[in-house]
Write a protein that holds these residues in place. Structure first.
Motif, mmCIF file in Angstrom:
data_model
loop_
_atom_site.group_PDB
_atom_site.id
_atom_site.type_symbol
_atom_site.label_atom_id
_atom_site.label_comp_id
_atom_site.label_asym_id
_atom_site.label_seq_id
_atom_site.Cartn_x
_atom_site.Cartn_y
_atom_site.Cartn_z
ATOM 1 N N VAL A 24 13.551 -12.688 -17.269
ATOM 2 C CA VAL A 24 14.424 -11.702 -16.604
ATOM 3 C C VAL A 24 14.658 -11.974 -15.098
ATOM 4 C CG1 VAL A 24 14.234 -9.164 -15.620
ATOM 5 C CG2 VAL A 24 13.194 -9.931 -17.815
ATOM 6 N N TRP A 25 13.873 -12.672 -14.409
ATOM 7 C CA TRP A 25 14.272 -13.315 -13.248
ATOM 8 C C TRP A 25 15.195 -14.344 -13.147
ATOM 9 C CZ3 TRP A 25 12.327 -17.797 -10.654
ATOM 10 C CH2 TRP A 25 12.655 -18.002 -9.162
ATOM 11 N N LEU A 26 15.070 -15.239 -14.039
ATOM 12 C CA LEU A 26 16.228 -16.250 -14.215
ATOM 13 C C LEU A 26 17.517 -15.670 -14.562
ATOM 14 C CD1 LEU A 26 13.988 -19.157 -15.678
ATOM 15 C CD2 LEU A 26 14.924 -19.074 -13.501
ATOM 16 N N ILE A 27 17.589 -14.932 -15.373
ATOM 17 C CA ILE A 27 18.727 -14.357 -15.832
ATOM 18 C C ILE A 27 19.449 -13.531 -14.524
ATOM 19 C CG2 ILE A 27 19.995 -12.849 -17.583
ATOM 20 C CD1 ILE A 27 18.038 -13.562 -19.657
ATOM 21 N N LYS A 28 18.726 -12.767 -14.022
ATOM 22 C CA LYS A 28 19.381 -11.777 -13.105
ATOM 23 C C LYS A 28 19.149 -12.043 -11.566
ATOM 24 C CE LYS A 28 21.049 -8.893 -15.975
ATOM 25 N NZ LYS A 28 22.570 -8.469 -16.170
ATOM 26 N N VAL A 35 16.290 -7.140 -8.440
ATOM 27 C CA VAL A 35 15.726 -7.791 -9.426
ATOM 28 C C VAL A 35 15.081 -9.265 -9.018
ATOM 29 C CG1 VAL A 35 16.293 -8.691 -11.845
ATOM 30 C CG2 VAL A 35 17.021 -6.568 -11.258
ATOM 31 N N ASP A 36 15.931 -9.879 -8.349
ATOM 32 C CA ASP A 36 15.346 -11.052 -7.564
ATOM 33 C C ASP A 36 14.033 -10.879 -7.103
ATOM 34 O OD1 ASP A 36 15.257 -13.758 -6.880
ATOM 35 O OD2 ASP A 36 16.127 -13.196 -5.021
ATOM 36 N N ASP A 37 13.882 -9.990 -6.351
ATOM 37 C CA ASP A 37 12.601 -9.691 -5.337
ATOM 38 C C ASP A 37 11.477 -9.316 -6.244
ATOM 39 O OD1 ASP A 37 11.135 -8.885 -3.199
ATOM 40 O OD2 ASP A 37 11.417 -6.902 -3.759
ATOM 41 N N GLN A 38 11.762 -8.323 -7.251
ATOM 42 C CA GLN A 38 10.765 -7.740 -8.266
ATOM 43 C C GLN A 38 10.564 -8.745 -9.166
ATOM 44 O OE1 GLN A 38 8.944 -4.754 -7.571
ATOM 45 N NE2 GLN A 38 9.723 -5.279 -5.732
#
Length: 103
Positions: A24-28, A35-38
């Motif tokens: 999820v992090w790599l995609i968004k 989303v990067d932070d969370q």
């Protein structure tokens, strides 16, 4: 919210609790700052939980690890649900006792 809940994949897939938030992090991460932070927060927390579970697994040889595994597992589940609810509200959540390995 999805980054936090993706860690529940670890209940089905080995290491899914790390792979889910990582995907999820790599995609968004480039398109959505929240989303990067969370995503980083969820990933750091799940790496910390993985390390704690490994230590607890080794300590099962002296029996205290069994209790520690229960505490780590229950804490992981509760804190993941709290984080997902906070992220759903739009509030940045910081997990307690987390190693910030990914910045």
């Amino acid at each position: 919210m999805v980054a936090h809940l993706a860690s529940l994949a670890g209940l089905i897939i080995p290491l899914g609790n790390i792979v889910g938030p990582l995907v999820v992090w790599l995609i968004k991460k480039d398109t959505m700052p929240f989303v990067d932070d969370q995503g980083k927060e969820a990933l750091n927390f799940n790496i910390t939980v993985f390390i704690a579970a490994l230590v607890s697994g080794v300590l099962t040889l002296v029996l205290i690890g069994i209790l520690m595994l229960l505490v780590v597992g229950l804490g992981w589940l509760i804190l993941t649900i709290i984080a997902a609810l906070k992220a759903n509200e739009g509030t940045a959540y910081r997990y307690p006792f987390t190693l910030r390995l990914i910045k």
